[in-house]
Design an enzyme around this catalytic site. Structure first.
Site, mmCIF file in Angstrom:
data_model
loop_
_atom_site.group_PDB
_atom_site.id
_atom_site.type_symbol
_atom_site.label_atom_id
_atom_site.label_comp_id
_atom_site.label_asym_id
_atom_site.label_seq_id
_atom_site.Cartn_x
_atom_site.Cartn_y
_atom_site.Cartn_z
ATOM 1 C CG ASP A 170 4.844 20.856 -39.139
ATOM 2 O OD1 ASP A 170 4.205 21.936 -37.650
ATOM 3 O OD2 ASP A 170 5.952 21.302 -38.909
ATOM 4 C CG ASP A 371 1.569 24.017 -34.837
ATOM 5 O OD1 ASP A 371 1.782 23.924 -35.353
ATOM 6 O OD2 ASP A 371 2.543 24.294 -33.814
#
Length: 491
Positions: A170, A371
Site C-alpha cells: 500500500d 496510489d
C-alpha cells in the site's frame, strides 16, 4: 508480414514521453492542420477486442516462494547497500481469491473494493490525518471480508525463524503490520497467524521509546507501546509495536518496527497484514532509509499475462532514461505521493481544463495522488465530465452499452475483432507527456464484449491515479531527491 503482438506493443511504445516544447493552447491544437506534428506520440490505436476477451481466463497461481536479492558494497563509506526485489502479484491471480465463477463477478467485487478504497483516501486526507481511533467506532465497524483484501500481494518472511506471509502493499500507508497471536479478534488469513512467542528476534517497544513517538495514535499499556489504525472503509488494526526481522528470500532486514495486531477486521482477508510503502518514517521505505537510499520501484504487470510484477528497493533500481517528474509534498497528508498534473489529452487534442483544478489547495485538499490500492483513476467531476465527453466525441461510431457499476461510458464490442480508439495522455509538470495504450483505459467488464472507459468522477477535489492506468509501466520513486520516474521499461 505478420508482426508479433509484443513487437506491436513495443512499436506503439506502451509508455511514451516527449518534452512539450510548444506552448500552443488547447484550442489552437484542436484546430491546427498540423496537430499530429504537435503530438509526437500515437494519437490512435487499433485495439484488439477479441484478444483482450480471450485473456480474461486468468491462470490462478501461487506466488514464487523464492525472492531475489542483490547486494552491493560500493558505498563510499564501505557500507553495504542493498537492492531487494520481490515478486508482485495481483490478488485476482492468487488461489485463495478464486471464489468467483466468472469475470463479471470478479469485476463487481473489485469495483466494490475500489469504492471503499477511494472513500478511505478522501476521508484520510479531508479528515486531517492517516489514523483514527478505533474506540470512536466500537462495534459499529463493518467488516469487508466478503470483498477480499488489497490489490497487490508480496510474500515475505516474518520473525526468526521466518514464517512466510502474504502481505498487501500500500503506497498510501505508513505502517507495516501483521496479525499476531494471541488474537482477540482476527480475520481469516491463508497462512497461520504469526506467533511472536516463537520468534527469537521479536522485541516489544516501550512507551517512552523514539519509535513509539513516531507512531500516530500511539498509546501505552503495561509499559508497551500500542497502536491503532482505522481505515476509511471500516477496516482496522490495533495491537502493540515491536521490533522484528523481515526476510526477503534469503535476505534478512533486522530491526524493523512493525505493528503486531491482536484485534483486526475488514478488508484484509487472506493477507496476513499490510506492507506500508508511504512517504512517512514508519513505512518500510522510510525505515530502510540509508540501506536503500529511499528509493523503490514497482511494475504492476498487465492483466491477461502469466508473469508476475515486481517491487524493488535500492538506488540501483532507479532506471536510466526514465521521465522524472517532481513529487509534491502535502504537509497535511505526508503519507501520499502527489505528482504535478497540468492537463489531459484525448487523441490529438488537449482537453480544455484549467491547470488549477489539479493543484493542492492551502487547506490540503485537491492534488493528484499516485496510489497502488486504487484500481480506477478518479478525477474531480468537472474534469471527468470534460475528459469523458472528449473521449465520447472520438468514439461516436462505436456502439454504446448501458452504464455498469461506477462506469457511465461503456461500449458493446461483441463481434468486433479490433476497433480504432484514441489514446489517453497525461500532461505532467515539467513538460513530460505520459501516453497510455487502450488496455490501460478501455477494460472488459464481462466476457460478452462489454468494455468501459476506466475513469470515474471523484466525490472531492482529489485526483487519484489508479493501478489500472499504472499497469505495464515501470514506476520509480526517488524519495531522497523528490522525484517519481515513469518508464522507460515496460513490464
Amino acid at each position: 508480414m505478420f508482426v508479433p503482438l509484443q513487437q506491436i506493443l513495443v512499436l506503439l511504445i506502451v509508455v511514451i514521453f516527449s518534452a512539450a516544447t510548444n506552448t500552443t493552447t488547447a484550442s489552437e491544437i484542436k484546430n491546427s492542420t498540423t496537430a499530429h506534428a504537435l503530438f509526437p506520440y500515437p494519437t490512435h490505436e487499433n485495439f484488439n477486442v477479441q484478444e483482450t476477451i480471450s485473456q480474461l481466463a486468468t491462470k490462478i497461481q501461487t506466488p514464487h516462494e523464492k525472492q531475489e536479492e542483490d547486494f552491493h558494497f560500493d558505498d563510499e563509506n564501505g557500507e553495504e547497500k542493498r537492492n531487494l526485489k520481490l515478486k508482485l502479484i495481483h490478488r485476482d491471480k492468487l488461489y485463495f481469491s478464486n471464489y468467483f465463477s466468472n469475470h463479471s463477478k470478479m469485476f463487481e467485487a473489485r469495483m466494490k473494493r475500489d469504492v471503499k478504497r477511494v472513500s478511505s483516501l478522501i476521508h484520510r486526507i479531508t479528515g486531517g490525518g492517516n489514523g483514527y481511533r478505533v474506540e470512536e467506532f466500537g462495534s459499529d465497524v463493518v467488516s469487508g471480508m466478503d470483498q477480499g483484501s488489497g490489490e497487490y500481494f508480496v510474500r515475505i518472511g516474518v520473525g526468526s525463524p521466518a514464517r512466510n506471509q502474504y502481505m498487501v502493499i500500500d503506497s498510501g500507508s505508513d505502517i507495516v503490520w501483521v496479525q499476531c497471536q494471541p488474537c482477540t479478534q482476527c480475520y481469516h488469513q491463508s497462512d497461520p497467524v504469526f506467533d511472536p512467542s516463537l520468534s527469537g528476534s521479536f522485541a516489544g517497544v516501550s512507551c517512552g521509546s523514539s519509535v513509539c513517538d513516531r507512531v500516530e495514535n500511539s498509546g501505552c499499556h503495561a509499559g508497551r507501546c500500542k497502536y491503532e489504525v482505522l481505515y476509511g472503509d471500516g477496516s482496522y488494526t490495533r495491537g502493540t509495536i515491536a521490533i522484528e526481522t523481515l526476510t526477503f528470500g534469503h535476505n534478512m532486514v533486522k530491526n524493523v518496527a512493525i505493528g503486531c495486531g491482536h484485534s483486526n477486521s475488514g478488508m484484509f482477508t487472506a493477507a496476513a497484514g499490510l506492507l506500508g510503502l508511504g512517504g512517512g518514517s514508519m513505512s518500510l521505505v522510510g525505515q530502510l532509509g540509508g540501506q536503500t537510499g529511499g528509493a523503490f520501484s514497482y511494475c504492476l504487470v498487465s492483466r491477461g499475462t502469466e508473469s508476475t510484477g515486481s517491487l524493488e528497493f535500492g538506488r540501483r533500481v532507479l532506471p536510466v532514461g526514465a521521465a522524472w517528474v517532481p513529487l509534491i509534498r502535502n504537509p497535511l497528508a505526508p503519507s501520499f505521493y502527489y505528482i504535478g498534473l497540468t492537463g489531459l489529452g484525448i487523441g490529438d487534442a488537449q482537453v480544455p481544463i484549467s491547470e488549477e483544478v489539479f493543484k493542492i489547495t492551502e487547506l490540503g485538499d485537491g492534488g493528484v495522488v499516485m496510489d497502488t490500492g486504487t484500481a480506477v483513476t478518479r478525477f474531480p467531476a468537472v474534469v471527468y465530465v470534460a475528459f469523458r465527453d472528449a473521449f465520447l466525441a472520438e468514439t461516436a461510431s462505436l456502439p454504446r452499452a448501458p452504464a455498469i457499476s461506477i462506469f457511465d461510458t461503456c461500449y458493446d464490442l461483441n463481434g468486433f475483432v479490433t476497433v480504432r480508439v484514441p489514446t489517453v495522455s497525461f500532461f505532467l509538470m515539467g513538460g513530460q507527456i505520459l501516453t497510455l495504450p487502450a488496455r490501460n483505459f478501455l477494460i472488459p467488464v464481462n466476457d460478452k464484449g462489454t468494455f468501459c472507459f476506466a475513469f470515474a468522477p471523484s466525490a472531492s477535489g482529489l485526483s487519484i491515479i489508479g493501478n489500472i492506468q499504472q499497469e505495464g509501466i515501470q514506476i520509480s520513486f526517488d524519495g531522497a531527491n523528490g522525484f517519481v520516474g515513469f518508464g522507460p521499461n515496460i513490464c
